[in-house]
Scaffold this motif. Sequence first.
Motif, mmCIF file in Angstrom:
data_model
loop_
_atom_site.group_PDB
_atom_site.id
_atom_site.type_symbol
_atom_site.label_atom_id
_atom_site.label_comp_id
_atom_site.label_asym_id
_atom_site.label_seq_id
_atom_site.Cartn_x
_atom_site.Cartn_y
_atom_site.Cartn_z
ATOM 1 N N GLN A 195 -96.673 -61.393 -57.192
ATOM 2 C CA GLN A 195 -96.026 -60.827 -56.018
ATOM 3 C C GLN A 195 -95.578 -61.776 -55.174
ATOM 4 O O GLN A 195 -96.398 -62.607 -54.613
ATOM 5 C CB GLN A 195 -97.038 -59.643 -55.514
ATOM 6 C CG GLN A 195 -96.490 -59.062 -54.180
ATOM 7 C CD GLN A 195 -95.165 -58.192 -54.571
ATOM 8 O OE1 GLN A 195 -95.278 -57.473 -55.630
ATOM 9 N NE2 GLN A 195 -94.223 -58.170 -53.777
ATOM 10 N N CYS A 244 -94.425 -68.008 -66.977
ATOM 11 C CA CYS A 244 -95.838 -67.709 -67.351
ATOM 12 C C CYS A 244 -96.340 -68.925 -68.311
ATOM 13 O O CYS A 244 -95.652 -69.144 -68.942
ATOM 14 C CB CYS A 244 -95.876 -66.506 -67.881
ATOM 15 S SG CYS A 244 -97.496 -65.850 -68.182
ATOM 16 N N GLU A 285 -91.949 -62.566 -69.788
ATOM 17 C CA GLU A 285 -91.904 -62.366 -68.418
ATOM 18 C C GLU A 285 -90.930 -61.395 -68.002
ATOM 19 O O GLU A 285 -89.951 -61.198 -68.827
ATOM 20 C CB GLU A 285 -91.609 -63.822 -67.972
ATOM 21 C CG GLU A 285 -92.551 -64.812 -68.255
ATOM 22 C CD GLU A 285 -92.092 -66.271 -68.796
ATOM 23 O OE1 GLU A 285 -92.340 -67.086 -68.314
ATOM 24 O OE2 GLU A 285 -90.810 -65.973 -69.398
ATOM 25 N N SER A 295 -93.859 -60.259 -63.782
ATOM 26 C CA SER A 295 -94.736 -59.701 -64.499
ATOM 27 C C SER A 295 -94.893 -60.677 -65.813
ATOM 28 O O SER A 295 -93.901 -61.272 -66.274
ATOM 29 C CB SER A 295 -94.629 -58.403 -64.910
ATOM 30 O OG SER A 295 -94.582 -57.557 -63.684
ATOM 31 N N CYS A 296 -95.938 -60.682 -66.506
ATOM 32 C CA CYS A 296 -96.259 -61.519 -67.766
ATOM 33 C C CYS A 296 -97.118 -60.795 -68.615
ATOM 34 O O CYS A 296 -98.462 -60.494 -68.242
ATOM 35 C CB CYS A 296 -96.494 -62.932 -67.602
ATOM 36 S SG CYS A 296 -96.962 -63.829 -68.918
ATOM 37 N N THR A 297 -96.690 -60.489 -69.652
ATOM 38 C CA THR A 297 -97.370 -59.519 -70.720
ATOM 39 C C THR A 297 -97.640 -60.403 -71.851
ATOM 40 O O THR A 297 -96.578 -60.999 -72.353
ATOM 41 C CB THR A 297 -96.668 -58.228 -70.871
ATOM 42 O OG1 THR A 297 -96.468 -57.581 -69.705
ATOM 43 C CG2 THR A 297 -97.501 -57.292 -71.800
ATOM 44 N N ARG A 340 -91.607 -59.219 -57.596
ATOM 45 C CA ARG A 340 -92.773 -59.304 -58.360
ATOM 46 C C ARG A 340 -92.308 -59.551 -59.858
ATOM 47 O O ARG A 340 -91.652 -59.037 -60.364
ATOM 48 C CB ARG A 340 -93.399 -57.851 -58.295
ATOM 49 C CG ARG A 340 -94.853 -57.910 -59.075
ATOM 50 C CD ARG A 340 -95.522 -56.822 -58.986
ATOM 51 N NE ARG A 340 -95.245 -55.835 -59.930
ATOM 52 C CZ ARG A 340 -95.928 -54.876 -60.206
ATOM 53 N NH1 ARG A 340 -97.136 -54.656 -59.785
ATOM 54 N NH2 ARG A 340 -95.429 -53.923 -61.185
ATOM 55 N N THR A 388 -101.309 -57.594 -68.399
ATOM 56 C CA THR A 388 -100.182 -58.044 -67.554
ATOM 57 C C THR A 388 -100.943 -58.984 -66.446
ATOM 58 O O THR A 388 -101.900 -58.574 -65.861
ATOM 59 C CB THR A 388 -99.296 -57.063 -67.155
ATOM 60 O OG1 THR A 388 -98.823 -56.432 -68.241
ATOM 61 C CG2 THR A 388 -97.982 -57.560 -66.358
ATOM 62 N N HIS A 440 -99.502 -60.294 -62.851
ATOM 63 C CA HIS A 440 -98.212 -60.179 -61.862
ATOM 64 C C HIS A 440 -98.293 -61.260 -60.830
ATOM 65 O O HIS A 440 -99.273 -61.903 -60.411
ATOM 66 C CB HIS A 440 -98.393 -58.703 -61.037
ATOM 67 C CG HIS A 440 -98.447 -57.774 -61.956
ATOM 68 N ND1 HIS A 440 -97.141 -57.113 -62.728
ATOM 69 C CD2 HIS A 440 -99.469 -56.781 -62.356
ATOM 70 C CE1 HIS A 440 -97.390 -56.149 -63.426
ATOM 71 N NE2 HIS A 440 -98.796 -55.849 -63.095
ATOM 72 N N ARG A 453 -104.180 -59.571 -62.031
ATOM 73 C CA ARG A 453 -104.179 -59.106 -63.426
ATOM 74 C C ARG A 453 -104.444 -57.708 -63.472
ATOM 75 O O ARG A 453 -105.222 -56.888 -62.792
ATOM 76 C CB ARG A 453 -105.273 -60.031 -64.143
ATOM 77 C CG ARG A 453 -106.810 -59.554 -63.760
ATOM 78 C CD ARG A 453 -107.647 -60.646 -64.069
ATOM 79 N NE ARG A 453 -109.024 -60.401 -64.028
ATOM 80 C CZ ARG A 453 -109.821 -60.125 -62.948
ATOM 81 N NH1 ARG A 453 -109.298 -60.002 -61.873
ATOM 82 N NH2 ARG A 453 -111.044 -59.747 -63.093
ATOM 83 N N ASP A 454 -103.847 -57.284 -64.443
ATOM 84 C CA ASP A 454 -103.820 -55.824 -64.768
ATOM 85 C C ASP A 454 -104.531 -55.708 -66.195
ATOM 86 O O ASP A 454 -103.650 -55.691 -67.192
ATOM 87 C CB ASP A 454 -102.537 -55.065 -64.716
ATOM 88 C CG ASP A 454 -102.526 -53.602 -64.858
ATOM 89 O OD1 ASP A 454 -103.365 -53.231 -65.507
ATOM 90 O OD2 ASP A 454 -101.527 -52.896 -64.644
#
Length: 126
Positions: A81, A95, A6, A21-23, A19, A77, A79, A71-72
């Motif tokens: 927001q 996450c 995260e 993020s979690c990868t 924002r 990843t 996100h 989701r990206d």
Amino acid sequence: QVQLVESGGGLVQAGGSLRLSCTTSERSFRYAMGWFRQAPGKEREFVAAVNWSSGATYYADSVKGRFTISRDYAKDTVHLQMNSLKAEDTAAYYCAADSRRMYGSSWYSGSEYAYWGQGTQVTVSS
């Protein structure tokens, strides 16, 4: 071992935005990915979740209209927001992910998620 990383927490004034993020590099296990939060002295609570395949999203009533989960694919990843932040949004945000198909209320239950990140602190000053 599956790892969720995260980032994006911090200190912000009420009304501001952040924002998160979690990868993760483990594509094969993902079905559900979500965010939970825990404030000091309170129980962990569901914030938002997304079906990695379909893109369907789920939100806690307290954040609807203010938070957006997305989701990206390219970056593996998820996100979160967060807009119009309030002092009551202050918490450690975690996450979570799982590979199993979820139905109904499962999306909102932390016990249904097998994998967790280390958490990132969000502090909203009033």
